[in-house]
Design a protein around this motif. Structure first.
Motif, short mmCIF file in Angstrom:
data_model
loop_
_atom_site.label_atom_id
_atom_site.label_comp_id
_atom_site.label_asym_id
_atom_site.label_seq_id
_atom_site.Cartn_x
_atom_site.Cartn_y
_atom_site.Cartn_z
N VAL A 133 39.59 43.17 38.99
CA VAL A 133 39.28 44.55 38.60
C VAL A 133 38.83 44.51 37.15
CG1 VAL A 133 40.16 46.89 38.34
CG2 VAL A 133 40.99 45.45 40.21
N PHE A 134 37.59 44.97 36.90
CA PHE A 134 36.99 44.84 35.58
C PHE A 134 37.22 46.08 34.73
CE2 PHE A 134 34.64 41.92 38.29
CZ PHE A 134 34.53 40.80 37.50
N GLN A 135 36.99 45.91 33.44
CA GLN A 135 37.13 46.99 32.47
C GLN A 135 36.14 48.12 32.74
OE1 GLN A 135 36.81 45.54 28.46
NE2 GLN A 135 36.40 47.53 27.59
N ASN A 136 34.93 47.79 33.15
CA ASN A 136 33.88 48.80 33.31
C ASN A 136 33.68 49.20 34.77
OD1 ASN A 136 32.77 46.49 34.28
ND2 ASN A 136 30.89 46.55 33.04
N TYR A 137 34.68 48.96 35.62
CA TYR A 137 34.70 49.34 37.04
C TYR A 137 33.75 48.49 37.89
CZ TYR A 137 36.08 53.53 34.43
OH TYR A 137 36.63 54.39 33.53
N ALA A 138 32.50 48.23 37.41
CA ALA A 138 31.52 47.39 38.12
C ALA A 138 31.25 47.90 39.53
CB ALA A 138 31.99 45.94 38.16
N ARG A 192 40.22 43.23 50.22
CA ARG A 192 39.99 41.79 50.42
C ARG A 192 41.29 41.06 50.77
NH1 ARG A 192 36.80 39.26 45.60
NH2 ARG A 192 37.01 37.49 47.03
N ASP A 193 42.43 41.72 50.57
CA ASP A 193 43.74 41.10 50.82
C ASP A 193 43.83 39.74 50.12
OD1 ASP A 193 46.31 40.88 51.80
OD2 ASP A 193 45.68 40.01 53.70
N PRO A 194 43.64 39.71 48.80
CA PRO A 194 43.59 38.42 48.08
C PRO A 194 44.99 37.85 47.86
CG PRO A 194 43.46 40.21 46.52
CD PRO A 194 43.48 40.86 47.88
N GLU A 195 45.02 36.58 47.46
CA GLU A 195 46.29 35.97 47.08
C GLU A 195 46.70 36.37 45.67
OE1 GLU A 195 45.53 31.76 47.68
OE2 GLU A 195 46.63 31.82 49.57
N VAL A 196 45.70 36.67 44.82
CA VAL A 196 45.98 37.01 43.42
C VAL A 196 45.05 38.14 42.98
CG1 VAL A 196 46.05 36.15 41.04
CG2 VAL A 196 46.59 34.60 42.93
N PHE A 197 45.64 39.15 42.32
CA PHE A 197 44.85 40.20 41.66
C PHE A 197 44.70 39.84 40.19
CE2 PHE A 197 46.53 43.27 44.96
CZ PHE A 197 45.29 43.57 45.51
N LEU A 198 43.50 40.01 39.65
CA LEU A 198 43.22 39.81 38.23
C LEU A 198 42.72 41.13 37.65
CD1 LEU A 198 41.32 36.38 38.38
CD2 LEU A 198 43.77 36.76 38.14
N PHE A 199 43.32 41.57 36.56
CA PHE A 199 42.93 42.83 35.92
C PHE A 199 42.49 42.52 34.48
CE2 PHE A 199 46.10 43.97 39.09
CZ PHE A 199 45.59 45.12 39.67
N ASP A 200 41.24 42.86 34.15
CA ASP A 200 40.72 42.62 32.80
C ASP A 200 40.61 43.95 32.04
OD1 ASP A 200 39.67 41.52 30.53
OD2 ASP A 200 37.73 41.03 31.39
N GLU A 201 41.66 44.31 31.32
CA GLU A 201 41.73 45.55 30.54
C GLU A 201 41.18 46.74 31.32
OE1 GLU A 201 41.41 45.47 26.37
OE2 GLU A 201 40.85 43.35 26.30
N PRO A 202 41.74 47.04 32.50
CA PRO A 202 41.15 48.05 33.37
C PRO A 202 41.31 49.49 32.87
CG PRO A 202 43.24 47.32 34.27
CD PRO A 202 42.95 46.43 33.09
N LEU A 203 42.17 49.72 31.88
CA LEU A 203 42.42 51.09 31.44
C LEU A 203 41.76 51.45 30.12
CD1 LEU A 203 46.24 51.36 32.29
CD2 LEU A 203 44.27 51.57 33.80
N SER A 204 41.05 50.52 29.52
CA SER A 204 40.58 50.73 28.16
C SER A 204 39.52 51.83 28.06
CB SER A 204 40.02 49.42 27.58
OG SER A 204 38.96 48.95 28.38
N ASN A 205 38.86 52.18 29.15
CA ASN A 205 37.83 53.23 29.11
C ASN A 205 38.37 54.61 29.48
OD1 ASN A 205 35.80 51.46 28.35
ND2 ASN A 205 35.22 50.99 30.46
#
Length: 356
Positions: A80-85, A150-163
């Motif tokens: 999950v990216f900072q800028n939503y993508a 996607r039911d992933p094994e790992v979630f990665l969050f890159d500063e998702p709330l900064s905006n």
């Protein structure tokens, strides 16, 4: 779900070393926050876990498989990216379904997953809308939904709330934490905001200049910071630091402050006699009696509603005190502040390492 291990991971851009021998383990289902100031390497580290950056040295293991040479799509992670993508020309449903269609999943399965994630995130009424028709919080929920399907094994969050604005940050932060408590998927979250780290993490990894300063639970870092950097970074308002000199006395060791006053931490040994930095959190300063504590001059009073912050100068240092009760101090007034000896932190002035 899967565990994640990093072993002696380095990252260099030319001659510049960004990550320096980072090693730590993330247990299956754990929510780990990488926190530190801008430029400390936390986002670079997350991108290496995702496979978006190559590592220079070391190993990254996801679910007992070394993934150094695997493409991002082969790592079974979702980011999950900072800028939503989000794709602006696709509606919410199609944004959430995109990765599943890319992997040629059956349409019935795609629909079931999208509808389930939409119900989970409160997006069902918005499935036909386009990103431009959504608020910032709704867009971030769509980005999380795209990861969940996607039911992933790992979630990665890159500063998702900064905006997001301040109120929405609190709301979405709670939603992410609730999502993790329901799904129990291993999650790695990057932020420079220590409040996000404290409120969301099972475990915090504090970074500075590409190295790990301390790893622990939020309260472990708050109560027992390993050094001056962690002590000053974790906590809001931040810890007060007062220079002093540890001196041997008949009863053990005392610390003499810049104004000649002394405090007695109790946990120091005679081998700790040296220049030190005394640390005390704002909530551990209290109003002293007439001859108790340190006299200081009030400079600023900040009522926040629940608490009152009083900024004053004691022992030749500006400090912040936090009071639950309300006080009507005025700038220029004298206030006596007492330090709770049970909550003193003592650091070596030369190295910054914790002594007590």
């Amino acid at each position: 779900m899967a565990s994640v291990q990093l072993r002696r991971v380095d990252k260099s851009f030319g001659e510049t070393k960004i990550i320096r021998g980072v090693s730590f383990d993330i247990a299956d289902g754990e929510f780990v926050v990488l926190v530190g100031p801008s430029g400390c390497g936390k986002s670079t580290l997350l991108r290496m876990i995702a496979g978006l950056e190559e590592i220079t040295a070391g190993e990254i293991e996801i679910g007992s498989k070394i993934v150094n040479n695997l493409a991002p799509k082969e790592r079974n992670i979702a980011m999950v990216f900072q800028n939503y993508a989000l794709y602006p020309h696709k509606n919410v449903y199609d944004n959430m379904a995109f990765s599943l269609r890319l992997s040629k999943s059956p349409e019935a399965e795609i629909d079931a997953r999208v509808q389930k994630a939409a119900r989970f995130l409160g997006l069902t009424p918005l499935l036909s809308r386009y990103p431009r028709q959504l608020s910032g919080g709704q867009r971030q929920r769509v980005a999380m939904g795209r990861a969940i399907v996607r039911d992933p094994e790992v979630f990665l969050f890159d500063e998702p709330l900064s905006n997001l604005d301040a109120k929405l940050r609190v709301q979405v932060r709670t939603e992410i934490k609730e999502q993790h408590q329901r799904l129990r998927t291993t999650s790695i979250y990057v932020t420079h905001d220590q409040i996000e780290a404290m409120t969301m993490a099972d475990k915090i990894v504090v970074m500075r200049d590409g190295v790990i300063e301390q790893i622990g639970s939020p309260l472990q870092l708050y109560d027992k910071p390993a050094n001056l950097f962690v002590a000053g970074f974790i906590g809001s308002p931040s810890m007060n630091f007062i220079p002093g000199t540890a001196q041997a006395t008949d009863g053990g060791v005392s610390i003499e402050l810049g104004d000649g006053n002394r405090v007695y931490p109790g946990a120091l040994q005679r081998s700790d006699v040296r220049d030190v930095i005394l640390g005390v959190r704002p909530e551990h300063l209290s109003i002293g009696a007439e001859r108790d504590g340190f006299a200081g001059t009030v400079s600023v009073v900040e009522p926040t509603g629940a608490d009152t912050l009083v900024f004053a100068r004691i022992a030749n240092v500006d400090v912040c005190a936090m009071f639950r009760e309300r006080h009507d101090f005025k700038p220029g007034e004298t206030v006596r502040l007492a330090i709770d000896p049970a909550h003193l932190h003592v650091f070596d002035a030369a190295t910054g390492a914790r002594l007590n």
